[in-house]
Enzyme design. Structure first.
Site, mmCIF file in Angstrom:
data_model
loop_
_atom_site.group_PDB
_atom_site.id
_atom_site.type_symbol
_atom_site.label_atom_id
_atom_site.label_comp_id
_atom_site.label_asym_id
_atom_site.label_seq_id
_atom_site.Cartn_x
_atom_site.Cartn_y
_atom_site.Cartn_z
ATOM 1 N N LYS A 96 0.855 -1.184 0.000
ATOM 2 C CA LYS A 96 0.000 0.000 0.000
ATOM 3 C C LYS A 96 0.897 1.242 0.000
ATOM 4 O O LYS A 96 1.946 1.265 0.664
ATOM 5 C CB LYS A 96 -0.893 -0.039 1.238
ATOM 6 C CG LYS A 96 -1.949 1.055 1.326
ATOM 7 C CD LYS A 96 -2.802 0.814 2.567
ATOM 8 C CE LYS A 96 -3.896 1.842 2.759
ATOM 9 N NZ LYS A 96 -4.712 1.554 3.970
ATOM 10 N N SER B 100 -9.373 1.425 3.117
ATOM 11 C CA SER B 100 -8.528 2.230 2.243
ATOM 12 C C SER B 100 -7.460 1.434 1.485
ATOM 13 O O SER B 100 -6.797 1.973 0.593
ATOM 14 C CB SER B 100 -7.835 3.329 3.062
ATOM 15 O OG SER B 100 -7.012 2.771 4.081
ATOM 16 N N SER C 152 -9.974 -1.004 7.016
ATOM 17 C CA SER C 152 -9.234 -0.752 5.783
ATOM 18 C C SER C 152 -8.504 -1.958 5.211
ATOM 19 O O SER C 152 -8.008 -1.901 4.089
ATOM 20 C CB SER C 152 -8.238 0.396 5.991
ATOM 21 O OG SER C 152 -8.920 1.620 6.058
#
Length: 530
Positions: free
Chosen positions: A116, A197, A221
């Protein structure tokens, strides 16, 4: 309805040149990929292929770089990646040399992985959190998480798109959208949302742009995008994995975690990330219980004799999700588990305390992160970040970014407002929340639907989450594992299994037994719904 599954990806791999998305913007072209790789390939299968000489690490890395390219510029443009590592092939070649000399770094030797884009790497890739003005922010060193992956032998392919600032920026937003990367798309239906996310991380794993990915979670997330994209996600106990070098929201709730297509691969990755970090106090907890090898807990009879709490409230009146959950519960019972229905897990006002904590800790943590970048920091602090954001027309096109201002208005972590909120949040989520429910009912774990099927992406009105169950474990800082549970109209839905602090072994037993007994993971088809 367009169905991109008809695209001949094998042909694309042969004829398309490799275009590396290096942050400088200069394409690097490489020869075409000659190998074929199963969309659902596992770590064990890759290691066997290396052993038998079926292909090399460099060849596999080239395959994934080509696939990233083909799914970025041709057919279904997933927008899953922000940056591709310009050194990925040279890293793979070095790992090949080491393996040919009889040296294997660790359990991830030669395994392609995506991070990420809020996780620091001290290389040629920036760390942006999806923000446009962070596109030239190059960390000075690897985060401990990235360093451990390299030590275990992983090939870091690149950085995944994400909800900007891990979705802590606006009163409403579209998960998977960032000013820098645009809107990430769900590979099961490109008009649907990937959640966030850790959007790009989940999409990359589900669409086989990599074997593993690392996401981060403050609240939902990891588990929500795993749900929407039909994969396994592990949100570990806060303190199991170092958070230093991860752009923060909350010191109390943040954690990184593995995302994979199987429980086994996620467990292998988890074990490689558990080193103590003297500069992350959460990893120094005297109660900390970790393993270097979590695969020892993967047992097909992992449900036998377990008392499992079933938290039904998140379902609401969703008939079709209730039917999917009923089938899961029936399977649990058939495998020797006792199910205890639960009305609630934590008090409703716990989330309000959590939000206050996040506002304070985001300001404090982000200012520290930017300060630690030194002269490499694109802005010195949150106040300057707000100024840059609000004058950028792309950043402000859809969403209000008012959470940034709300966080900036908060004071220091010495204020009574923060200290009271933190105390109440932890008490209500831990001692009087998950711990109390599990003690009173003598539970080994709690299950709940992770989420409903993915909603339509909407840049005007924002997300429509519907069903969600991440908050109890997230706010408490306790572990949560989600596994594929089924599908509704071709969209995957997941089952969450959570419990006490440091209970990853017990949760993995249950998750593995469920996965092996039901086999609900299915490959995305890249349709584009109406």
């Amino acid at each position: 309805m367009k169905n991109y599954n008809t695209i001949n990806f094998q042909a694309l791999r042969v004829v398309l040149p490799l275009l590396l998305l290096c942050s400088c913007g200069s394409p690097i072209r490489k020869e075409a990929d000659p190998i074929t790789v199963n969309d659902e390939i596992t770590i064990a299968e890759i290691q066997e292929a290396y052993k038998t000489g079926k292909y090399s690490i460099e060849e596999l890395t080239r395959f994934y770089l080509n696939r990233i390219d083909s799914l970025s510029y041709n057919g279904p443009e997933l927008n899953a990646m922000i940056t591709v590592n310009p050194d990925a092939l040279s890293i793979a070649e070095q790992l090949d040399d080491e393996m040919n000399e009889g040296s294997v770094r660790g359990p991830l030797h030669g395994i392609p992985i995506v991070l990420k884009d809020n996780i620091d790497t001290g290389d040629k890739m920036p760390c942006t959190a999806g923000a446009r003005f962070m596109k030239a922010s190059y960390p000075l060193e690897d985060s401990p998480l990235a360093a451990q992956l390299r030590q275990a032998g992983a090939v870091i392919l690149g950085k995944a798109n994400m909800s900007e600032w891990a979705n802590f920026h606006s009163n409403y937003s579209s998960s998977g959208w960032s000013g820098l990367g645009g809107q990430t798309k769900n590979p099961y239906d490109l008009t649907r949302n990937p959640c966030g996310s850790s959007s790009g991380s989940a999409v990359a794993v589900s669409a086989n742009l990599c074997v593993l990915a690392i996401g981060t979670e403050t609240n939902g997330s990891i588990v929500c995008p795993s749900n929407n994209n039909g994969i396994v996600g592990i949100k570990p106990t806060v303190g199991l994995i170092s958070r230093r070098g991860i752009i923060p929201i909350s010191f109390t709730q943040d954690t990184g975690g593995p995302m994979a297509r199987t429980v086994t691969d996620a467990a292998i990755c988890l074990g490689a990330l558990t080193a103590v970090d003297s500069l992350d106090a959460k990893t120094l907890s005297p109660d900390r219980k970790v393993c270097r090898d979590y695969t020892q807990f993967l047992k097909t009879d992992g449900m036998v004799g377990k008392r499992i709490g079933y938290w039904k409230s998140p379902l609401g009146h969703h008939k079709r999700m209730t039917e999917v959950m009923d089938r899961a519960v029936t399977f649990f019972k058939s495998q020797g588990a006792m199910i205890v229905e639960l009305d609630s897990v934590i008090a409703q006002d716990t989330s309000d305390y959590s939000f206050t904590v996040l506002l304070y800790e985001f300001k404090d943590g982000l200012n520290q992160y930017l300060q630690n970048l030194g002269s490499a920091a694109p802005v010195p602090d949150l106040e300057a970040l707000i100024e840059e954001t609000f004058k950028d027309s792309v950043e402000m096109k859809y969403f209000d970014h008012e959470l940034l201002k709300m966080a900036q208005s908060k004071g220091s972590l010495d204020e009574d407002d923060y200290l009271n909120a933190l105390q109440e949040m932890l008490k209500l989520s831990q001692k009087e929340g998950i711990d109390a429910v599990m003690n009173q009912n003598r539970l080994d774990a709690i299950i709940a639907p992770t989420g409903g099927p993915a909603w339509k992406t909407d840049l005007i009105n924002g997300d429509n989450f519907g069903i969600h169950s991440s908050s109890p474990a997230a706010i408490a800082g306790y572990p949560n594992i989600t596994v594929p549970m089924g599908q509704i109209d071709g969209l995957p839905v997941g089952l969450s299994i959570f419990g006490r602090a440091w209970s990853e072994p017990e949760l993995l037993e249950i998750a593995y037994a469920y996965e092996q007994g039901t086999a609900k993971r299915f490959t995305p088809t890249f349709i584009e719904g109406e």
